[in-house]
Design a protein around this motif. Sequence first.
Motif, PDB file in Angstrom:
ATOM      1  N   THR A  19       0.828  -1.199   0.000  1.00  0.00           N
ATOM      2  CA  THR A  19       0.000   0.000   0.000  1.00  0.00           C
ATOM      3  C   THR A  19       0.865   1.253   0.000  1.00  0.00           C
ATOM      4  O   THR A  19       0.371   2.350   0.149  1.00  0.00           O
ATOM      5  N   GLU A  37      -3.794  -6.068 -10.872  1.00  0.00           N
ATOM      6  CA  GLU A  37      -4.178  -6.548  -9.548  1.00  0.00           C
ATOM      7  C   GLU A  37      -3.704  -7.986  -9.370  1.00  0.00           C
ATOM      8  O   GLU A  37      -3.637  -8.751 -10.324  1.00  0.00           O
ATOM      9  N   PRO A  96      -1.717 -13.496  -2.955  1.00  0.00           N
ATOM     10  CA  PRO A  96      -1.073 -12.205  -2.673  1.00  0.00           C
ATOM     11  C   PRO A  96       0.039 -12.341  -1.627  1.00  0.00           C
ATOM     12  O   PRO A  96      -0.092 -13.114  -0.681  1.00  0.00           O
ATOM     13  N   ARG A 132       2.338 -10.050   0.870  1.00  0.00           N
ATOM     14  CA  ARG A 132       2.597  -8.720   1.407  1.00  0.00           C
ATOM     15  C   ARG A 132       4.106  -8.539   1.587  1.00  0.00           C
ATOM     16  O   ARG A 132       4.852  -9.509   1.645  1.00  0.00           O
ATOM     17  N   ASP A 157       5.321 -10.689   4.296  1.00  0.00           N
ATOM     18  CA  ASP A 157       5.512 -12.108   3.976  1.00  0.00           C
ATOM     19  C   ASP A 157       6.831 -12.308   3.233  1.00  0.00           C
ATOM     20  O   ASP A 157       7.555 -13.276   3.466  1.00  0.00           O
ATOM     21  N   GLY A 213       4.316 -11.150   9.174  1.00  0.00           N
ATOM     22  CA  GLY A 213       4.467 -11.839   7.887  1.00  0.00           C
ATOM     23  C   GLY A 213       4.595 -13.340   8.081  1.00  0.00           C
ATOM     24  O   GLY A 213       5.084 -13.799   9.097  1.00  0.00           O
ATOM     25  N   ALA A 214       4.120 -14.081   7.093  1.00  0.00           N
ATOM     26  CA  ALA A 214       4.250 -15.539   7.138  1.00  0.00           C
ATOM     27  C   ALA A 214       5.184 -15.966   6.021  1.00  0.00           C
ATOM     28  O   ALA A 214       4.964 -15.609   4.868  1.00  0.00           O
ATOM     29  N   PRO A 215       6.257 -16.706   6.323  1.00  0.00           N
ATOM     30  CA  PRO A 215       7.170 -17.122   5.258  1.00  0.00           C
ATOM     31  C   PRO A 215       6.454 -17.968   4.211  1.00  0.00           C
ATOM     32  O   PRO A 215       5.522 -18.697   4.540  1.00  0.00           O
TER      33      PRO A 215
END
Lengths: 324, 420
Positions: B105, B371, B376, B378, B381, B412-414
């Motif tokens: 963002t 898009e 997705p 982030r 991540d 974040g998630a790896p």
Amino acid sequence: MWKMTETYVTVCMRRGFADVKKRFQWILIIAATVMCIGAGAAAEDEMVTPPVKIINYRDHIEPILKRSCYECHGENKQKGKLRLDSPAAIRSGGRDGAIIRGKDPLRSALYQLCALDPDNEDIMPSKGDSLTAEELLFLKLWIEQGSLFPDGQSAGGVSENVPLNELDRLSLTLPAVSEAEEQAIEALRASGVSIEMLGKEQTLCAVNCSHVATINQEHLRCIVARIVWADCAAPVCDDALLACFAQAPHLRRLHLEKSVVTNEGFQQLSRCLELEYLNISETQLGDAIVPTIARLPALQDVYYHDTQLTRMGVMELRIALHER
Amino acid sequence: MTVFSRRQFIFSCASALCASSLARLHASESEVPDYRHPTARNIIYIFLSGGMSHIDTFDLKPNWKDQGPVTSCATDVDGLFVNALLPGCAKNMKHTALIRSLTSTQGAHETGRYMMRTNYPQRGTIVHPSIGSWSVYYKGTENNHIPGHVVIGAGSTHPGAGYMETKCAPLPIGDPRKGLQNSRRSKTISPERFDKRFELLQAVNAPFDAAYNVKEVRAYKDVYEEALALMRSQDLDAFDVNKEPSYMHQSYGDHTFGQSCLLARRLVEHDVRFVEIELGGWDTHLENFERLDELLPIFDQGYSALLSDLEQRGLLDETLVVVGTEFGRTPALTTDGNGRGHHPSAYSCLLAGGGIRGGTVYGATDERGAEVVDKPVRIQDFNATIAHAIGLPIDQRMYAPDGRPFTVGNTGAPLYELFR
């Protein structure tokens, strides 16, 4: 504090936890005792399971979302490309990805953003009242309990379970680090050797001794069963040090670049049955080591630029490795 | 006050209410196992500053009306096409995971770069540490003679170590060809005399250091000591790309970026854990295609030479090469028909080597590249994935000097699927 407790009981009862009332009667007695002895200030980070046991999406979560979230994340508006008015929508998340991550509320935006300080600009709901402490607790518990929907599906996804790799599995088979080993590791670290503990149980180690002038081999022998990766890419590495590493039953990766290991000394490596990676670049090693390498059953990669290996030796090496 | 003050209040109430045995039971259940299994030892992070146009490079949309004069070429991964100006990248896709679904963002350069580097949105009240500094914070330096975190060619806006102590800060290198300047002892001063001077300095400083044992004072001391260690070190050669043979210079390219990649490889060989290289000029609002014609060959040569060289030296397994940028560029061309604006909602980044499952394409964008339509990712991540690769404890909290808690992963998630 009493006021808080009363509210809590009322909320629980309103939400249909009849058994909670009974439970609270004796909890309150304990509480009174606890407060008498002045233990009211509980450790801040000690989290406690409240009396509510299982959070149910329909009864506890949906009403919260309906009241506080649907206006902007529902049928009419989808701020941040996020809808919260159906299990499927909650599962698929918004523009910033999943809003529930595993069973961890602190990493789940759904909880985390609602639990922010009221004056934080990111707090949700961005309009209207913040969630009450009870509502936050319900959200938190729901996520911790696996964020289950009525259909039994979770919103947390499966990627949260860190997959075990080979080293993790190996680390399970070794005993925990003993005090003597701990001391050896500390001593080695103090001398400039870098040691990193690896694996799920942290019972394996990576050792880098390429930046020290001398190494206490006794200490090294103490932890040799745990070494899976060794970096001796320096002239400090001679046949005597290699003899040490050659005793490592689980050695997988070995860097010998720029070392002064000799062809004779190299033969000690024949004991490293799990060795997968070997780098002998910029050494004086020659064709005499090929038979030893060829007999290493797990070896996959050999790096050999600037060595005494002849074209013939390299070819033999290739054939030996290729035949696997 | 921390963000959890309200929660802490209710929890302390609840703790008082519930029996302590219950509390312990729960605490033992909720403990997150802090284990690490690194897949890489080192990181070389190539930062394409300005916002690389994803749609003209790694996420081509040949059927989109505004694709422009871009030709594609096949890669060594079936069905994957990239810009024909990236032949070296195309040959190395087997080592690379291409993430096409980054989404953020942050649409301004500074905030976007800041978030990519620190994993936190920029705030006026604090400077967060960059991922390289997190790495030094948790893992220390492997080679005690030289810093564990080096940044080549980045501007002064780099967040560096943020609120962390100076020892986690990156060593900045301006020109890779000049290496580390002013790092040798002057010939006019003998080593003995130099040592004597330093002893005197220490003697003068000692009472002050003892009386004011605070971060800022320690920082001065750390800097002096590190500089001296470096000056006396054999590893000073690591910074000197002129020690490389000429064919090496040629293969990396006779431009600053190529030489930076070469320097990064030398540093990694000397066990510097985290090297960041910045390549600017990607802010192609005007003359997008002409600018890419200049930039892509430079990037391609340096990046692919780096991968090949690391591979030949047996270092690619252990070194994660990251190509990051702050955002993508608009799929629609600007009104003059030749430029692209900022586009944070979808863009592409690369991860190569270091335990990455090569040949992977992760996520997808729609038919215009506007898009994200699949998986997705982030920024958090993405950075958590990098942190996972070098084995940092992603969820472990560290408290800034003002008492605020931060984690390297920041929610974040790896992307575990990207690893072998």
